[in-house]
Every structure is written in structure tokens, then in C-alpha cells.
Design a protein around this motif. Structure first.
Motif, PDB file in Angstrom:
ATOM      1  N   LYS A   1      17.336 -20.562   9.773  1.00 41.00           N
ATOM      2  CA  LYS A   1      16.997 -19.135   9.776  1.00 41.00           C
ATOM      3  C   LYS A   1      16.987 -18.527   8.375  1.00 41.00           C
ATOM      4  N   PRO A   2      15.929 -17.765   8.053  1.00 37.23           N
ATOM      5  CA  PRO A   2      15.940 -17.005   6.804  1.00 37.23           C
ATOM      6  C   PRO A   2      16.623 -15.643   6.943  1.00 37.23           C
ATOM      7  N   PHE A   3      16.765 -15.163   8.187  1.00 33.30           N
ATOM      8  CA  PHE A   3      17.377 -13.850   8.441  1.00 33.30           C
ATOM      9  C   PHE A   3      18.529 -13.995   9.429  1.00 33.30           C
ATOM     10  N   PRO A   4      19.604 -13.198   9.280  1.00 29.36           N
ATOM     11  CA  PRO A   4      20.730 -13.256  10.203  1.00 29.36           C
ATOM     12  C   PRO A   4      20.494 -12.402  11.454  1.00 29.36           C
ATOM     13  N   ALA A   5      19.548 -12.829  12.268  1.00 30.08           N
ATOM     14  CA  ALA A   5      19.203 -12.112  13.490  1.00 30.08           C
ATOM     15  C   ALA A   5      18.523 -13.089  14.430  1.00 30.08           C
ATOM     16  N   CYS A   6      18.401 -12.687  15.682  1.00 30.04           N
ATOM     17  CA  CYS A   6      17.722 -13.522  16.658  1.00 30.04           C
ATOM     18  C   CYS A   6      16.360 -13.951  16.122  1.00 30.04           C
TER      19      CYS A   6
ATOM     20  N   PHE B   1      13.699 -14.377  17.481  1.00 35.23           N
ATOM     21  CA  PHE B   1      12.571 -13.651  18.068  1.00 35.23           C
ATOM     22  C   PHE B   1      12.168 -12.439  17.229  1.00 35.23           C
ATOM     23  N   THR B   2      13.045 -11.995  16.337  1.00 30.39           N
ATOM     24  CA  THR B   2      12.765 -10.812  15.511  1.00 30.39           C
ATOM     25  C   THR B   2      12.157 -11.164  14.147  1.00 30.39           C
ATOM     26  N   HIS B   3      12.197 -12.422  13.767  1.00 30.93           N
ATOM     27  CA  HIS B   3      11.881 -12.796  12.380  1.00 30.93           C
ATOM     28  C   HIS B   3      10.441 -12.508  11.973  1.00 30.93           C
ATOM     29  N   ALA B   4       9.510 -12.773  12.868  1.00 30.72           N
ATOM     30  CA  ALA B   4       8.100 -12.541  12.515  1.00 30.72           C
ATOM     31  C   ALA B   4       7.861 -11.083  12.166  1.00 30.72           C
TER      32      ALA B   4
ATOM     33  N   PHE C   1       4.704 -18.957  21.451  1.00 33.30           N
ATOM     34  CA  PHE C   1       6.003 -19.152  22.107  1.00 33.30           C
ATOM     35  C   PHE C   1       5.862 -20.128  23.276  1.00 33.30           C
ATOM     36  N   PRO C   2       6.840 -21.044  23.527  1.00 33.31           N
ATOM     37  CA  PRO C   2       8.120 -21.134  22.828  1.00 33.31           C
ATOM     38  C   PRO C   2       8.132 -22.061  21.618  1.00 33.31           C
ATOM     39  N   ALA C   3       7.047 -22.782  21.367  1.00 27.94           N
ATOM     40  CA  ALA C   3       7.038 -23.686  20.219  1.00 27.94           C
ATOM     41  C   ALA C   3       7.138 -22.921  18.903  1.00 27.94           C
ATOM     42  N   LEU C   4       6.587 -21.696  18.889  1.00 26.17           N
ATOM     43  CA  LEU C   4       6.623 -20.836  17.706  1.00 26.17           C
ATOM     44  C   LEU C   4       7.111 -19.455  18.107  1.00 26.17           C
ATOM     45  N   PHE C   5       7.738 -18.762  17.180  1.00 18.48           N
ATOM     46  CA  PHE C   5       8.166 -17.374  17.405  1.00 18.48           C
ATOM     47  C   PHE C   5       7.193 -16.465  16.657  1.00 18.48           C
ATOM     48  N   SER C   6       6.008 -16.321  17.227  1.00 13.99           N
ATOM     49  CA  SER C   6       4.940 -15.552  16.592  1.00 13.99           C
ATOM     50  C   SER C   6       5.184 -14.053  16.729  1.00 13.99           C
ATOM     51  N   GLY C   7       4.437 -13.270  15.939  1.00 12.01           N
ATOM     52  CA  GLY C   7       4.512 -11.824  16.055  1.00 12.01           C
ATOM     53  C   GLY C   7       3.492 -11.141  15.172  1.00 12.01           C
ATOM     54  N   GLU C   8       3.069  -9.967  15.590  1.00 13.19           N
ATOM     55  CA  GLU C   8       2.125  -9.181  14.803  1.00 13.19           C
ATOM     56  C   GLU C   8       2.597  -7.730  14.774  1.00 13.19           C
ATOM     57  N   VAL C   9       2.422  -7.090  13.627  1.00 14.59           N
ATOM     58  CA  VAL C   9       2.794  -5.690  13.451  1.00 14.59           C
ATOM     59  C   VAL C   9       1.552  -4.883  13.100  1.00 14.59           C
ATOM     60  N   ILE C  10       1.409  -3.750  13.792  1.00 13.34           N
ATOM     61  CA  ILE C  10       0.323  -2.800  13.508  1.00 13.34           C
ATOM     62  C   ILE C  10       0.969  -1.477  13.114  1.00 13.34           C
ATOM     63  N   ILE C  11       0.782  -1.076  11.873  1.00 15.76           N
ATOM     64  CA  ILE C  11       1.364   0.179  11.388  1.00 15.76           C
ATOM     65  C   ILE C  11       0.261   1.222  11.233  1.00 15.76           C
ATOM     66  N   ARG C  12       0.490   2.372  11.826  1.00 13.26           N
ATOM     67  CA  ARG C  12      -0.390   3.527  11.584  1.00 13.26           C
ATOM     68  C   ARG C  12       0.329   4.440  10.603  1.00 13.26           C
ATOM     69  N   THR C  13      -0.356   4.776   9.541  1.00 23.78           N
ATOM     70  CA  THR C  13       0.262   5.589   8.501  1.00 23.78           C
ATOM     71  C   THR C  13      -0.041   7.070   8.718  1.00 23.78           C
TER      72      THR C  13
ATOM     73  N   VAL D   1       3.115 -18.409  12.634  1.00 26.56           N
ATOM     74  CA  VAL D   1       4.125 -19.459  12.485  1.00 26.56           C
ATOM     75  C   VAL D   1       5.319 -18.870  11.754  1.00 26.56           C
ATOM     76  N   ASN D   2       6.436 -18.778  12.432  1.00 31.57           N
ATOM     77  CA  ASN D   2       7.628 -18.183  11.823  1.00 31.57           C
ATOM     78  C   ASN D   2       8.173 -19.062  10.707  1.00 31.57           C
ATOM     79  N   ARG D   3       8.692 -18.424   9.665  1.00 33.52           N
ATOM     80  CA  ARG D   3       9.331 -19.186   8.586  1.00 33.52           C
ATOM     81  C   ARG D   3      10.523 -19.964   9.135  1.00 33.52           C
ATOM     82  N   GLY D   4      10.622 -21.210   8.718  1.00 37.15           N
ATOM     83  CA  GLY D   4      11.679 -22.089   9.210  1.00 37.15           C
ATOM     84  C   GLY D   4      11.180 -23.065  10.250  1.00 37.15           C
TER      85      GLY D   4
END
Length: 476
Positions: A287-292, A294-297, A396-408, A420-423
Motif C-alpha cells: 500500500k502507498p496510502f494508510p487506508a483501505c 478501495f480508496t487509493h484510486a 475489480f476484484p483483480a484491480l481497485f480501479s476508480g475515476e474522479v470527475i470534478i466540477r469546478t 490500475v491501482n498503484r501497488g
């Protein structure tokens, strides 16, 4: 002293209808250090180093002190010969395995096998360390048993296809008990049939509820240590001839039928597929981050957008997260709780909090779990703007993928995807990354120079004649 079974590490020779526990027992009994590829050994040593560093860091937190006090109460203050990482006092073997499992897993910073969705090191390593220290076995014995445990845990988790989380069971505690029984059986010198019996026995002890997710309670921290204790217990009962059910995995009331409602033969194939030939240990993610995991992406995605566009919290109107359906119950629901975590552990299982904190600070470290960080009004206000929906492209479950959409606030839509999650095995942390992480985590609890000595000893573990020498370095 060293273990040598003088048998090839293959699952052949067994009847095609042999129980899964027998196939695993044959693998664990017959495996030799020489059977294990060099890259697998090197990967395992880095996982050991990472786990030890996290254990030292955990020892500086309140939950560790409270756990040690509870164990002292149960043992009536009696000490023992077994090492607890970062502590001066020795404990009984079972108490040391319990506490070391808690310490490795306590910060949710420990490694994960993605497809198995399990923190296997947190139970396999304390069990292996405790027994090899007690029996004065070699570093090769530790590595062989530890790797066997990782391989079994990964496959048993893979066979569930992420299903345990959906019905409220924590695979790290549940599956980890079976892996620990294999580790203990191997190191106790059990026969293949006795290791099979140990698995049948531990099926009645394996446990781990996800109810902690509702409030961020601490019980999850105990699961891997308890799994290790269960594994030790099962191996000793099996060694004495105690009779246990052979079809503990595939049976009418076996693990998968009782916990998932089905024991699909197509899924059960995963329990032993290519066991001893294809090595899941190299796929374990640090893990690169101290959290579940599933949150890393989402942390990486918002950090990338922050860096690219110079974003601040004031620039953000909304943050929308695309997340695997199988992860939602763990890190997104109930959304009101996840947007306002009540504890550090609660925060570690919150996509809204991790995402908001990473955007505000540009990182997610142990600092983001301190009380003042959890109360940061800027982070909490931003967490209220986080929403989510099912990600149709998730790996998932082979990868913990994720996408973020930010509206400014000025009308832009910014997107970043981490498929592909780091790690992950296809995007691993480097040796330098893992060693740097160890320097930080171990540095929180080690005396000056101690971390360097430990790192050198772990790197030379495959040449160590007595693990007790390494264990002595792990004490305060």
C-alpha cells in the motif's frame, strides 16, 4: 534446525476427487525452499519488511497499548519467550501472534492480494515468526511456510470472487485462519493429512465481521491475530490426531456454502489452481496510502488533478467518484457516516474523506488520520461534496480501479481515471519505494539504528540459521 520433507511440491498423485483441504495439505507439506522461484522469495522478503515497519508504527498508537493491556489481563501479567514487535516484554506464543497480527494490520497500511481481497501477511507472518522463533528454525523455514500461507490465502479469497465482503465477512480474519493453519502445520512438521485436518478444524474457528464499518470500531484490527491463534490451535489439535471434517471448503456446510450460500464448482477450482506452479505472492500489493485499498484510486486521481490544474478546495463545486459495485458497501455507505468520519479507522474506510483530504493536502499519510486532521473544517466541507456511482469499467476484484470527475466553480469538468491501482502487480511499488516506506513506519517506533539492522536481517533472511536472531532485533 530446518524442515525437509523430501517430496516434490506438486499436487499430483492425489485422486481427482480428493478434498480441497487434502490438495492444500499435500502442497504445504511437500513444498521446499528450492521449489520457490527467486523472484517470489525476494517479493516475500519485501512484504516481511513492510509488515514489520507497520507493526512498529502501530505500536505508537493508543489501540496497541489497549490491546497489550487486555492481553496482560488475560495472561495475568505473565511474560513468555515469544517476541511482540516493538515491545520489550515477551509473551506466550499465542499472545504474541495475536498482538503481532493486530500490529501489522492495525493501521490498515499492510499489503493486500487484490483478487483475493485479503491482507494475508497480517496472519501468515505473525504465525510463521512466532513458531520459527520458538522452534529455532531457519529463515528459509520461515519464508517457505509464510509463502505457502500467502499462496493458500490468495486462492481461497479468489474463489469467493469478492463475495465475502458483500455478506459482511472480513476475508482477512475468515480466510486468514486457514492460511495460518497451513503455516503452523508446515512448521510443526505435520503430515499432509494432518495439515488437511488442521484446515477442517480451523473452519470452526474462523471469523471476522464487517460490522465495524458502521462506526469505525476497532474490532477489524484483531481479526488477523485471532486468525493466527486459530491456526496455531488447529495445527496442535491435528498433530494430536483430533478428527476434523475433510470437505471444509466444498462440503454441504463448508466455508463457501455456509458463508456465501453456494459452493460453485467453477469458483472452487480457484482454491488450488496452479498451486505450486503460478505464484500469487508476486501479485500481493504493497500500500502507498494508510487506508483501505478501495480508496487509493481516488486519492491518486485527485492528487493528479490537483497537481495538473493547481486545484484548491475553494475551486471545487462537486466531486463524483466512479467505483466498483463490490467496493461500495465498504467505503461509501452509509454516505452520511462516510462524509463525517468519527475516528481514524472510520476515515480509512471513507472515499469521501480520503478523496477530500488528498485534494486539500496533496497526499494521504498517517498525518491525515490524526485528530486535528479529522476535524479539519475545510476537508469535512469538501467531503460533503463527494458523490458516487457504479463504475462500469472497473477491474475489480483483480484491480481497485476508480475515476474522479470534478466540477469546478468556474464551470470546468475535470476527469482522471486510475484503472490500475498503484501497488498492483502490473504497477508495483519499487523496492526503493517499499524501503522508503519502511524507514518512515519503522522510524516511528524503532531506536536509532535499529531499523537499519532489521532491514539488513530481513534482506539476509534466506541465509539466517535461526530466526530467533531476527526476533531479538524486533524487541524494544
Amino acid at each position: 534446525m530446518s524442515i525437509d520433507t523430501h517430496e516434490p511440491a506438486v499436487s499430483g498423485g492425489l485422486d481427482a476427487d480428493a478434498p480441497i483441504s487434502s490438495r492444500i495439505g499435500h502442497f504445504a507439506h511437500s513444498l521446499t525452499f528450492e521449489d520457490i522461484p527467486a523472484d517470489v522469495v525476494e517479493a516475500a522478503k519485501l512484504l516481511v519488511l513492510d509488515s514489520i515497519g507497520i507493526a512498529f508504527a502501530s505500536g505508537t498508537f493508543d489501540f496497541a497499548a489497549q490491546a497489550r493491556a487486555a492481553v496482560d489481563e488475560l495472561s495475568e501479567g505473565e511474560s513468555g519467550p515469544a517476541t511482540v514487535i516493538g515491545a520489550a516484554q515477551g509473551h506466550s506464543l499465542r499472545d504474541a501472534v495475536l498482538l503481532n497480527g493486530l500490529l501489522v494490520h492495525g493501521l490498515d497500511f499492510d499489503d493486500t492480494h487484490p483478487e483475493g481481497v485479503i491482507h494475508a501477511s497480517a496472519s501468515a507472518l505473525p504465525t510463521a515468526l512466532g513458531l520459527t522463533e520458538r522452534l529455532h528454525l531457519s529463515g528459509r523455514d520461515l519464508l517457505t511456510a509464510y509463502i505457502a500461507g500467502l499462496e493458500v490465502d490468495a486462492r481461497l479469497g479468489m474463489a469467493a470472487r469478492g463475495g465475502f465482503h458483500q455478506v459482511g465477512f472480513h476475508p482477512t480474519g475468515l480466510i486468514g485462519a486457514f492460511g495460518a493453519a497451513v503455516v503452523a502445520g508446515r512448521l510443526r512438521g505435520l503430515s499432509a493429512e494432518q495439515i488437511a485436518q488442521a484446515q477442517g478444524f480451523v473452519g470452526s474457528l474462523a471469523s471476522g465481521s464487517l460490522e465495524f464499518l458502521e462506526t469505525g470500531a476497532w474490532t477489524k484490527r484483531v481479526h488477523p491475530g485471532w486468525a493466527g491463534v486459530a491456526g496455531l490451535t488447529a495445527a496442535s489439535f491435528a498433530r494430536q490426531g483430533f478428527v476434523s471434517p475433510p470437505r471444509i471448503y466444498e462440503g454441504r456446510f463448508g466455508l463457501y456454502a455456509s458463508h456465501l450460500g453456494t459452493a460453485d464448482p467453477d469458483d472452487l477450482v480457484e482454491c488450488t489452481r496452479d498451486l505450486g506452479q503460478t505464484w500469487e505472492t508476486t501479485r500481493v500489493a504493497v500500500k502507498p496510502f494508510p487506508a483501505c485499498h478501495f480508496t487509493h484510486a481516488f486519492a491518486d486521481a485527485v492528487i493528479a488533478l490537483r497537481t495538473e490544474h493547481g486545484l484548491t478546495a475553494q475551486d471545487v463545486e462537486s466531486i463524483h467518484c466512479l467505483i466498483a459495485e463490490g467496493e461500495i458497501k465498504t467505503v461509501c455507505e452509509p454516505i452520511e457516516n462516510k462524509r463525517a468520519p468519527q475516528s481514524a479507522y472510520d476515515a480509512q474506510f471513507s472515499v469521501p474523506y480520503v478523496t477530500a483530504a488528498a485534494l486539500v493536502t496533496g497526499d494521504f499519510t498517517l498525518r491525515e488520520l490524526e485528530p486535528q486532521a479529522l476535524a479539519d473544517p475545510e476537508v469535512l466541507a469538501l467531503a460533503q461534496k463527494v458523490t458516487y456511482e457504479v463504475d462500469p469499467k472497473s477491474g475489480f476484484p483483480a484491480l481497485f480501479s476508480g475515476e474522479v470527475i470534478i466540477r469546478t466553480t468556474d464551470g470546468r469538468e475535470l476527469r482522471h481515471r486510475e484503472q490500475v491501482n498503484r501497488g498492483a502487480d502490473s504497477r508495483p511499488l519499487s523496492r526503493a519505494d517499499i524501503e522508503a516506506k519502511f524507514a518512515v513506519t519503522a522510524g516511528l517506533g524503532c531506536a536509532p539504528g535499529q531499523a537499519e539492522q532489521i532491514a539488513a536481517a530481513v534482506d539476509a533472511l534466506d541465509t539466517a540459521t535461526d530466526v530467533a536472531d531476527l526476533a531479538a532485533l524486533l524487541r524494544a
